[in-house]
Scaffold this motif. Structure first.
Motif, PDB file in Angstrom:
ATOM      1  N   TYR A 170      10.747  25.802  32.626  1.00  0.00           N
ATOM      2  CA  TYR A 170       9.914  24.763  32.018  1.00  0.00           C
ATOM      3  C   TYR A 170       9.463  23.711  33.024  1.00  0.00           C
ATOM      4  CZ  TYR A 170       8.375  21.148  28.786  1.00  0.00           C
ATOM      5  OH  TYR A 170       7.630  20.215  28.120  1.00  0.00           O
ATOM      6  N   ARG A 171      10.319  23.349  33.961  1.00  0.00           N
ATOM      7  CA  ARG A 171      10.010  22.272  34.906  1.00  0.00           C
ATOM      8  C   ARG A 171       9.353  22.761  36.203  1.00  0.00           C
ATOM      9  NH1 ARG A 171      11.569  17.932  32.689  1.00  0.00           N
ATOM     10  NH2 ARG A 171      13.402  17.736  31.392  1.00  0.00           N
ATOM     11  N   ILE A 172       9.085  24.057  36.309  1.00  0.00           N
ATOM     12  CA  ILE A 172       8.445  24.592  37.515  1.00  0.00           C
ATOM     13  C   ILE A 172       6.998  24.117  37.580  1.00  0.00           C
ATOM     14  CG2 ILE A 172       7.586  26.737  38.573  1.00  0.00           C
ATOM     15  CD1 ILE A 172      10.546  26.320  39.013  1.00  0.00           C
ATOM     16  N   LYS A 173       6.621  23.581  38.728  1.00  0.00           N
ATOM     17  CA  LYS A 173       5.236  23.101  38.914  1.00  0.00           C
ATOM     18  C   LYS A 173       4.401  24.083  39.733  1.00  0.00           C
ATOM     19  CE  LYS A 173       6.075  19.074  36.990  1.00  0.00           C
ATOM     20  NZ  LYS A 173       6.525  19.309  35.658  1.00  0.00           N
ATOM     21  N   LYS A 174       5.059  24.787  40.669  1.00  0.00           N
ATOM     22  CA  LYS A 174       4.357  25.730  41.549  1.00  0.00           C
ATOM     23  C   LYS A 174       5.200  26.980  41.734  1.00  0.00           C
ATOM     24  CE  LYS A 174       4.366  22.676  44.773  1.00  0.00           C
ATOM     25  NZ  LYS A 174       4.307  21.948  46.013  1.00  0.00           N
ATOM     26  N   LEU A 175       4.542  28.115  41.904  1.00  0.00           N
ATOM     27  CA  LEU A 175       5.265  29.366  42.128  1.00  0.00           C
ATOM     28  C   LEU A 175       6.122  29.316  43.385  1.00  0.00           C
ATOM     29  CD1 LEU A 175       2.767  32.205  41.133  1.00  0.00           C
ATOM     30  CD2 LEU A 175       4.820  31.467  39.938  1.00  0.00           C
ATOM     31  N   GLU A 176       5.725  28.489  44.352  1.00  0.00           N
ATOM     32  CA  GLU A 176       6.505  28.373  45.589  1.00  0.00           C
ATOM     33  C   GLU A 176       7.951  27.964  45.300  1.00  0.00           C
ATOM     34  OE1 GLU A 176       3.339  27.064  45.289  1.00  0.00           O
ATOM     35  OE2 GLU A 176       2.447  28.638  46.521  1.00  0.00           O
ATOM     36  N   GLU A 177       8.152  27.164  44.261  1.00  0.00           N
ATOM     37  CA  GLU A 177       9.511  26.752  43.900  1.00  0.00           C
ATOM     38  C   GLU A 177      10.360  27.959  43.516  1.00  0.00           C
ATOM     39  OE1 GLU A 177       9.734  23.194  41.226  1.00  0.00           O
ATOM     40  OE2 GLU A 177       7.543  23.314  41.368  1.00  0.00           O
ATOM     41  N   VAL A 178       9.739  28.921  42.867  1.00  0.00           N
ATOM     42  CA  VAL A 178      10.450  30.123  42.437  1.00  0.00           C
ATOM     43  C   VAL A 178      10.720  31.036  43.637  1.00  0.00           C
ATOM     44  CG1 VAL A 178      10.447  32.030  40.790  1.00  0.00           C
ATOM     45  CG2 VAL A 178       9.342  29.871  40.187  1.00  0.00           C
ATOM     46  N   TYR A 179       9.744  31.114  44.552  1.00  0.00           N
ATOM     47  CA  TYR A 179       9.983  31.862  45.792  1.00  0.00           C
ATOM     48  C   TYR A 179      11.160  31.256  46.549  1.00  0.00           C
ATOM     49  CZ  TYR A 179       5.513  34.378  45.472  1.00  0.00           C
ATOM     50  OH  TYR A 179       4.486  35.192  45.081  1.00  0.00           O
ATOM     51  N   ASP A 180      11.183  29.920  46.636  1.00  0.00           N
ATOM     52  CA  ASP A 180      12.233  29.224  47.384  1.00  0.00           C
ATOM     53  C   ASP A 180      13.621  29.451  46.808  1.00  0.00           C
ATOM     54  OD1 ASP A 180      10.280  28.283  49.084  1.00  0.00           O
ATOM     55  OD2 ASP A 180      10.235  26.254  48.241  1.00  0.00           O
TER      56      ASP A 180
ATOM     57  N   ILE B   1       5.653  31.737  35.329  1.00  0.00           N
ATOM     58  CA  ILE B   1       5.916  32.554  36.529  1.00  0.00           C
ATOM     59  C   ILE B   1       5.471  33.997  36.322  1.00  0.00           C
ATOM     60  CG2 ILE B   1       7.859  31.101  37.240  1.00  0.00           C
ATOM     61  CD1 ILE B   1       9.465  33.850  36.296  1.00  0.00           C
ATOM     62  N   GLU B   2       4.624  34.239  35.368  1.00  0.00           N
ATOM     63  CA  GLU B   2       4.273  35.609  34.983  1.00  0.00           C
ATOM     64  C   GLU B   2       3.885  36.530  36.140  1.00  0.00           C
ATOM     65  OE1 GLU B   2       1.477  36.227  31.594  1.00  0.00           O
ATOM     66  OE2 GLU B   2       3.405  36.375  30.570  1.00  0.00           O
ATOM     67  N   PRO B   3       3.146  36.055  37.159  1.00  0.00           N
ATOM     68  CA  PRO B   3       2.807  36.972  38.263  1.00  0.00           C
ATOM     69  C   PRO B   3       4.026  37.516  39.011  1.00  0.00           C
ATOM     70  CG  PRO B   3       1.468  34.979  38.371  1.00  0.00           C
ATOM     71  CD  PRO B   3       2.512  34.748  37.321  1.00  0.00           C
ATOM     72  N   LEU B   4       5.171  36.878  38.873  1.00  0.00           N
ATOM     73  CA  LEU B   4       6.371  37.284  39.603  1.00  0.00           C
ATOM     74  C   LEU B   4       7.287  38.203  38.799  1.00  0.00           C
ATOM     75  CD1 LEU B   4       7.308  33.846  41.208  1.00  0.00           C
ATOM     76  CD2 LEU B   4       5.790  35.627  42.083  1.00  0.00           C
ATOM     77  N   LEU B   5       6.985  38.388  37.525  1.00  0.00           N
ATOM     78  CA  LEU B   5       7.853  39.208  36.685  1.00  0.00           C
ATOM     79  C   LEU B   5       7.747  40.677  37.068  1.00  0.00           C
ATOM     80  CD1 LEU B   5       7.201  37.556  33.207  1.00  0.00           C
ATOM     81  CD2 LEU B   5       9.228  37.301  34.656  1.00  0.00           C
ATOM     82  N   PRO B   6       8.873  41.409  37.032  1.00  0.00           N
ATOM     83  CA  PRO B   6       8.843  42.836  37.353  1.00  0.00           C
ATOM     84  C   PRO B   6       8.030  43.628  36.319  1.00  0.00           C
ATOM     85  CG  PRO B   6      11.105  42.067  37.008  1.00  0.00           C
ATOM     86  CD  PRO B   6      10.211  40.924  36.727  1.00  0.00           C
TER      87      PRO B   6
END
Length: 139
Positions: free
Chosen positions: A80-90, A111-116
Motif C-alpha cells: 500500500y505504501r509503495i511509491k515506486k517500483l524501485e522500492e520493490v526492486y531494492d 507492483i503488477e509488472p513484477l508479479l510472476p
C-alpha cells in the motif's frame, strides 16, 4: 473458483477451502478495496496453515515472515505504501516471489509488472451474500 464468507464465524471454513485451491500456487495476489477483508482473510489462512505467531498487516514493514506447522516460510506483503517500483526492486522481491514459499500480497496492483506469470488473483468484494472471493489466474 468462488468462495463466499457469510460472516466472521465462517472465515475458518473459507480459509480451509482456499488452502485446497492454492495447493500448487505460491504467489497469491489479493485485490479489494480498503476494508474489504484482505488482511483478515490472510490471517485466517495463515492460522489454518499452522502459523503460531501474531499475524498482522505488514503495512509499515512491507513484508512479514511466518512459519507454517511444518516450518515452511510464509510471506505476507502489503504494498500500500509503495511509491515506486524501485522500492520493490531494492527489497529483493525476486528472492521472495521465486523462493517456492507461499507469498500473500495485499495491494498487488501497485507492483503488477513484477508479479510472476503463475500468480493467482483473488478479488474480495462485499456483497449481499457476504464477502465473496473470486480466484483466477492473472495472465
Amino acid at each position: 473458483m468462488r468462495i463466499v464468507i457469510k460472516d466472521l464465524d465462517d472465515i475458518q471454513r473459507a480459509a480451509k477451502e482456499f488452502i485446497n485451491i492454492i495447493k500448487d500456487c505460491n504467489v497469491i495476489a489479493f485485490y479489494g478495496k480498503m476494508g474489504a477483508g484482505k488482511t483478515t482473510f490472510i490471517k485466517a489462512v495463515c492460522e489454518e496453515l499452522g502459523v503460531e505467531d501474531v499475524i498482522t498487516s505488514p503495512t509499515f514493514a512491507i513484508v512479514n515472515e511466518y512459519s507454517d506447522r511444518e516450518g515452511n516460510a510464509l510471506f505476507h506483503f502489503d504494498f500500500y505504501r509503495i511509491k515506486k517500483l524501485e522500492e520493490v526492486y531494492d527489497m529483493g522481491y525476486e528472492e521472495y516471489f521465486y523462493s517456492g514459499a507461499k507469498c500473500f500480497i495485499e495491494w498487488p496492483e501497485l507492483i503488477e509488472p513484477l508479479l510472476p506469470d503463475d500468480v493467482m488473483k483473488v478479488t474480495i468484494e462485499e456483497t449481499e451474500e457476504g464477502r465473496v472471493l473470486e480466484c483466477t489466474s492473472i495472465r
